[in-house]
Design a protein around this motif. Structure first.
Motif, PDB file in Angstrom:
ATOM      1  N   VAL A 134      33.904  39.753 104.014  1.00  0.00           N
ATOM      2  CA  VAL A 134      34.391  38.369 103.977  1.00  0.00           C
ATOM      3  C   VAL A 134      33.277  37.432 103.530  1.00  0.00           C
ATOM      4  CG1 VAL A 134      35.401  36.490 105.307  1.00  0.00           C
ATOM      5  CG2 VAL A 134      36.105  38.851 105.758  1.00  0.00           C
ATOM      6  N   TYR A 135      32.084  37.619 104.086  1.00  0.00           N
ATOM      7  CA  TYR A 135      30.943  36.787 103.686  1.00  0.00           C
ATOM      8  C   TYR A 135      30.677  36.937 102.189  1.00  0.00           C
ATOM      9  CZ  TYR A 135      26.058  35.378 103.084  1.00  0.00           C
ATOM     10  OH  TYR A 135      24.894  34.795 102.629  1.00  0.00           O
ATOM     11  N   ALA A 136      30.689  38.156 101.694  1.00  0.00           N
ATOM     12  CA  ALA A 136      30.433  38.390 100.271  1.00  0.00           C
ATOM     13  C   ALA A 136      31.470  37.679  99.406  1.00  0.00           C
ATOM     14  CB  ALA A 136      30.431  39.890  99.984  1.00  0.00           C
ATOM     15  N   GLU A 137      32.725  37.689  99.839  1.00  0.00           N
ATOM     16  CA  GLU A 137      33.777  37.025  99.078  1.00  0.00           C
ATOM     17  C   GLU A 137      33.637  35.509  99.131  1.00  0.00           C
ATOM     18  OE1 GLU A 137      38.596  37.508  98.443  1.00  0.00           O
ATOM     19  OE2 GLU A 137      37.732  37.933 100.411  1.00  0.00           O
ATOM     20  N   VAL A 138      33.234  34.993 100.280  1.00  0.00           N
ATOM     21  CA  VAL A 138      33.074  33.547 100.420  1.00  0.00           C
ATOM     22  C   VAL A 138      31.947  33.038  99.514  1.00  0.00           C
ATOM     23  CG1 VAL A 138      32.312  31.727 101.998  1.00  0.00           C
ATOM     24  CG2 VAL A 138      34.054  33.357 102.726  1.00  0.00           C
ATOM     25  N   VAL A 139      30.798  33.719  99.502  1.00  0.00           N
ATOM     26  CA  VAL A 139      29.675  33.228  98.693  1.00  0.00           C
ATOM     27  C   VAL A 139      29.903  33.455  97.203  1.00  0.00           C
ATOM     28  CG1 VAL A 139      28.033  33.528 100.585  1.00  0.00           C
ATOM     29  CG2 VAL A 139      28.337  35.365  98.932  1.00  0.00           C
ATOM     30  N   SER A 140      30.708  34.448  96.845  1.00  0.00           N
ATOM     31  CA  SER A 140      30.932  34.726  95.424  1.00  0.00           C
ATOM     32  C   SER A 140      32.120  33.953  94.853  1.00  0.00           C
ATOM     33  CB  SER A 140      31.146  36.224  95.201  1.00  0.00           C
ATOM     34  OG  SER A 140      32.308  36.676  95.879  1.00  0.00           O
ATOM     35  N   LYS A 141      33.144  33.693  95.681  1.00  0.00           N
ATOM     36  CA  LYS A 141      34.355  33.028  95.189  1.00  0.00           C
ATOM     37  C   LYS A 141      34.618  31.693  95.883  1.00  0.00           C
ATOM     38  CE  LYS A 141      36.559  37.485  94.171  1.00  0.00           C
ATOM     39  NZ  LYS A 141      37.722  38.369  94.454  1.00  0.00           N
ATOM     40  N   GLY A 142      34.568  31.688  97.211  1.00  0.00           N
ATOM     41  CA  GLY A 142      34.914  30.471  97.939  1.00  0.00           C
ATOM     42  C   GLY A 142      33.944  29.328  97.730  1.00  0.00           C
ATOM     43  N   TRP A 143      32.656  29.626  97.561  1.00  0.00           N
ATOM     44  CA  TRP A 143      31.646  28.582  97.424  1.00  0.00           C
ATOM     45  C   TRP A 143      31.966  27.654  96.252  1.00  0.00           C
ATOM     46  CZ3 TRP A 143      27.731  27.363 100.687  1.00  0.00           C
ATOM     47  CH2 TRP A 143      26.752  26.481 100.225  1.00  0.00           C
ATOM     48  N   GLY A 144      32.413  28.195  95.156  1.00  0.00           N
ATOM     49  CA  GLY A 144      32.712  27.387  93.980  1.00  0.00           C
ATOM     50  C   GLY A 144      33.991  26.585  94.081  1.00  0.00           C
ATOM     51  N   MET A 145      34.761  26.782  95.129  1.00  0.00           N
ATOM     52  CA  MET A 145      36.018  26.056  95.300  1.00  0.00           C
ATOM     53  C   MET A 145      35.830  24.735  96.038  1.00  0.00           C
ATOM     54  SD  MET A 145      38.335  29.377  96.342  1.00  0.00           S
ATOM     55  CE  MET A 145      39.888  28.475  96.409  1.00  0.00           C
ATOM     56  N   VAL A 146      34.609  24.438  96.459  1.00  0.00           N
ATOM     57  CA  VAL A 146      34.304  23.239  97.226  1.00  0.00           C
ATOM     58  C   VAL A 146      33.147  22.508  96.557  1.00  0.00           C
ATOM     59  CG1 VAL A 146      33.513  22.354  99.469  1.00  0.00           C
ATOM     60  CG2 VAL A 146      35.087  24.298  99.376  1.00  0.00           C
ATOM     61  N   SER A 147      33.205  21.168  96.564  1.00  0.00           N
ATOM     62  CA  SER A 147      32.087  20.372  96.052  1.00  0.00           C
ATOM     63  C   SER A 147      30.996  20.317  97.120  1.00  0.00           C
ATOM     64  CB  SER A 147      32.555  18.950  95.710  1.00  0.00           C
ATOM     65  OG  SER A 147      31.441  18.147  95.358  1.00  0.00           O
ATOM     66  N   HIS A 148      29.784  20.746  96.763  1.00  0.00           N
ATOM     67  CA  HIS A 148      28.685  20.775  97.725  1.00  0.00           C
ATOM     68  C   HIS A 148      27.662  19.675  97.430  1.00  0.00           C
ATOM     69  CE1 HIS A 148      30.143  24.550  99.412  1.00  0.00           C
ATOM     70  NE2 HIS A 148      30.313  24.982  98.179  1.00  0.00           N
ATOM     71  N   GLN A 149      28.108  18.618  96.788  1.00  0.00           N
ATOM     72  CA  GLN A 149      27.223  17.481  96.470  1.00  0.00           C
ATOM     73  C   GLN A 149      27.101  16.560  97.677  1.00  0.00           C
ATOM     74  OE1 GLN A 149      25.518  17.432  93.644  1.00  0.00           O
ATOM     75  NE2 GLN A 149      26.488  19.352  93.087  1.00  0.00           N
TER      76      GLN A 149
END
Length: 343
Positions: free
Chosen positions: A328-343
């Motif tokens: 789950v962690y691997a999927e979140v950092v590879s796919k989920g991270w780009g689905m949210v603005s981290h600015q």
């Protein structure tokens, strides 16, 4: 008990450990893993305090490597012949042990390695070996630790603060079945985590993810409660520049496939709330003062639940108890991270 070894070798350290096991009538074979810690002098004692507490549940041999050790003053400058062994020891490891047992120096000539061996109350449920290599040994840390590993048990490497950009390619990380980082404690959490994301491998995990274990469990539970209405959007609020907040938002975006907004609050400590927008209103979980949170659901009474902040001991214990890859962690950092603005 703390034993100090000045200007020594790994063979001498291993021999001393064996003798201490014989004296204490115990064996190292009951260790469930070898935990390698890569840290600087300033963070050594705090890291060992965390490990000592976590090892009560996971007996292990700990090998702590001080990566910014300096040659002892008597070896580097030719001075200090009148200084005690404790003073020379302090110059390298940063703290003179309460109980110091002098061990003859190694025969290699130039000063390269100081060490401590900690047993009993000073080492949790296992033994702690502190290594302070200098000069060329810093380029061969994997070779340095191999003679000290407990046979036939997993090897875990933990970087409590500054981690390499690619832990799997690091000399210590490449020998490990699990690699634990803590980017939130680094000098630049955002930059450190971005590098870790870029090089993320299945055996990698960051404690920023482990800090949100309870949040993820609680949120999954309340979403599963009736009425089973679709979530239209999510807002996550909390401390600015806080990686667990960003990871929680990324996880929600990945799992719910809806827009997730991050509300960063400069005065907040940790995560303060999650708000699900549905057609019947807002379903939320907000942290209260202390170790509690309140769940609010349209048409129902508020519910107060326990939601303590997770300590470093809690997080490390969880990871030492689970050495298999976290998909789950691997999927979140590879796919989920780009689905949210981290600015």
């Amino acid at each position: 008990m703390i034993v100090g070894m000045r200007n020594t070798t790994t063979a001498a350290i291993s021999h001393e450990i064996d003798e201490m096991h014989v004296e204490r009538g115990e064996a190292a074979m009951d260790r469930v893993l070898t935990l390698i810690i890569s840290t600087q002098r300033s963070g050594l004692e705090q890291a060992l305090e965390t490990v000592n507490a976590a090892s009560r549940e996971h007996p292990c041999r700990v090998i702590a490597i001080v990566t910014d050790a300096q040659p002892s003053s008597d070896q580097s400058s030719g001075e200090g012949e009148g200084k005690s062994q404790g003073a020379r020891y302090k110059a390298n490891l940063g703290a003179e042990p309460e109980c110091y047992k002098a061990i003859p120096a190694g025969e290699q000539g130039d000063h390269t390695l100081d060490a401590q061996i900690r047993f009993g109350a000073d080492a949790g449920a296992g033994e702690v070996i502190v290594l302070a290599p200098v000069d060329g040994l810093l380029q061969h840390l994997d070779t340095l630790v191999i003679p000290l590993l407990v046979p036939d048990v997993p090897v875990v490497t933990w970087w409590p603060s500054q981690a390499p950009s690619d832990p799997s390619a690091d000399p210590l990380g490449s020998k490990s079945s699990s690699r634990i980082t803590d980017a939130q404690n680094s000098a630049d959490p955002a930059a450190t985590f971005e590098a870790l994301r870029e090089h993320c491998q299945p055996a990698d995990i960051d404690l920023s993810w482990t800090r949100i274990t309870i949040w993820r469990a609680m949120l999954a539970s309340i979403i599963a409660q009736p009425p089973h209405l679709p979530v239209q959007s999510v807002t996550v609020s909390g401390q600015a520049d806080y990686l667990p907040l960003e990871l929680l938002a990324s996880w929600l975006a990945l799992k719910l496939q809806v827009p997730v907004r991050v509300q960063r609050e400069p005065q907040a400590q940790a995560i303060t709330g999650v708000y699900f927008e549905r057609e019947d209103g807002t379903l939320s979980m907000e942290r209260l003062e202390g170790d509690h949170a309140v769940i609010r659901q349209p048409g129902q009474s508020d519910q107060t639940v326990s939601l303590p902040l997770r300590s470093a001991v809690d997080c490390l214990s969880e990871q030492l108890g689970r050495l298999d890859p976290d998909e789950v962690y691997a999927e979140v950092v590879s796919k989920g991270w780009g689905m949210v603005s981290h600015q």
